[in-house]
Design a protein around this motif. Structure first.
Motif, PDB file in Angstrom:
ATOM      1  N   VAL A  52       6.097  -2.534 -10.250  1.00  0.00           N
ATOM      2  CA  VAL A  52       4.788  -3.632 -10.281  1.00  0.00           C
ATOM      3  C   VAL A  52       4.011  -2.485 -11.064  1.00  0.00           C
ATOM      4  O   VAL A  52       3.319  -1.404  -9.722  1.00  0.00           O
ATOM      5  CB  VAL A  52       5.300  -4.072  -9.326  1.00  0.00           C
ATOM      6  N   SER A  53       3.654  -2.796 -12.406  1.00  0.00           N
ATOM      7  CA  SER A  53       2.699  -1.940 -12.556  1.00  0.00           C
ATOM      8  C   SER A  53       0.453  -3.268 -12.046  1.00  0.00           C
ATOM      9  O   SER A  53       0.450  -4.087 -12.347  1.00  0.00           O
ATOM     10  CB  SER A  53       1.282  -1.686 -14.084  1.00  0.00           C
ATOM     11  N   VAL A  54       0.152  -2.327 -11.572  1.00  0.00           N
ATOM     12  CA  VAL A  54      -1.630  -3.030 -11.015  1.00  0.00           C
ATOM     13  C   VAL A  54      -2.654  -2.395 -10.827  1.00  0.00           C
ATOM     14  O   VAL A  54      -2.441  -1.177 -10.741  1.00  0.00           O
ATOM     15  CB  VAL A  54      -0.986  -3.625  -9.461  1.00  0.00           C
ATOM     16  N   ARG A  56      -5.976  -0.715  -9.960  1.00  0.00           N
ATOM     17  CA  ARG A  56      -6.423  -0.322  -8.934  1.00  0.00           C
ATOM     18  C   ARG A  56      -7.743  -1.610  -7.671  1.00  0.00           C
ATOM     19  O   ARG A  56      -7.568  -1.773  -6.381  1.00  0.00           O
ATOM     20  CB  ARG A  56      -7.504   0.823  -8.285  1.00  0.00           C
ATOM     21  N   GLU A  57      -8.421  -1.866  -8.519  1.00  0.00           N
ATOM     22  CA  GLU A  57      -9.265  -3.503  -8.021  1.00  0.00           C
ATOM     23  C   GLU A  57      -8.301  -4.083  -7.876  1.00  0.00           C
ATOM     24  O   GLU A  57      -8.786  -5.140  -6.610  1.00  0.00           O
ATOM     25  CB  GLU A  57     -10.670  -3.953  -9.627  1.00  0.00           C
ATOM     26  N   GLU A  58      -7.469  -4.560  -8.439  1.00  0.00           N
ATOM     27  CA  GLU A  58      -6.987  -5.833  -7.918  1.00  0.00           C
ATOM     28  C   GLU A  58      -6.190  -5.376  -7.056  1.00  0.00           C
ATOM     29  O   GLU A  58      -5.863  -6.238  -6.013  1.00  0.00           O
ATOM     30  CB  GLU A  58      -5.865  -6.084  -9.335  1.00  0.00           C
ATOM     31  N   LEU A  59      -5.676  -4.749  -6.509  1.00  0.00           N
ATOM     32  CA  LEU A  59      -4.789  -4.061  -5.276  1.00  0.00           C
ATOM     33  C   LEU A  59      -5.956  -4.248  -3.666  1.00  0.00           C
ATOM     34  O   LEU A  59      -5.428  -4.243  -3.597  1.00  0.00           O
ATOM     35  CB  LEU A  59      -4.033  -2.868  -5.439  1.00  0.00           C
ATOM     36  N   ASP A  60      -6.771  -4.118  -4.212  1.00  0.00           N
ATOM     37  CA  ASP A  60      -7.721  -3.974  -3.176  1.00  0.00           C
ATOM     38  C   ASP A  60      -8.361  -5.361  -2.897  1.00  0.00           C
ATOM     39  O   ASP A  60      -8.230  -4.890  -1.559  1.00  0.00           O
ATOM     40  CB  ASP A  60      -9.451  -3.068  -3.710  1.00  0.00           C
TER      41      ASP A  60
END
Length: 90
Positions: A52-54, A56-60
């Motif tokens: 999965v590529s995401v 960093r802001e979405e992951l946080d």
């Protein structure tokens, strides 16, 4: 081609372009006896890998949301545990 090491009995599968003189990967010996063609009957896997590529802001954001969900679940569990200790008499 399927080959069996005459020294240890281990089976090996080689491409047809195999060079003579290759030894057993298990015991380092040989000789290798050719048994015939290798045929794959089933190609089932027991696990699946997903990449999965995401951003960093979405992951946080996801991590914060999961923390909130965990906190709410803990609070709900505590409330239910407290309520189960209350004895109601009629």
């Amino acid at each position: 081609m399927v080959a069996r090491c005459e020294n240890c009995g281990r089976l090996h599968v080689y491409k047809r372009e195999r060079k003579d003189g290759e030894g057993c990967l298990c015991c380092g010996g040989g000789p290798m006896r050719m048994l015939g063609n290798a045929i794959v009957h089933e190609n089932k896997t027991s696990d699946v890998k997903v990449r999965v590529s995401v951003e960093r802001e979405e992951l946080d954001k996801l991590i914060k949301d999961m923390d909130r969900v965990n906190r709410l679940a803990d609070e709900t569990y505590d409330k239910i545990r407290k309520m189960s200790k209350i004895k109601i008499e009629c």
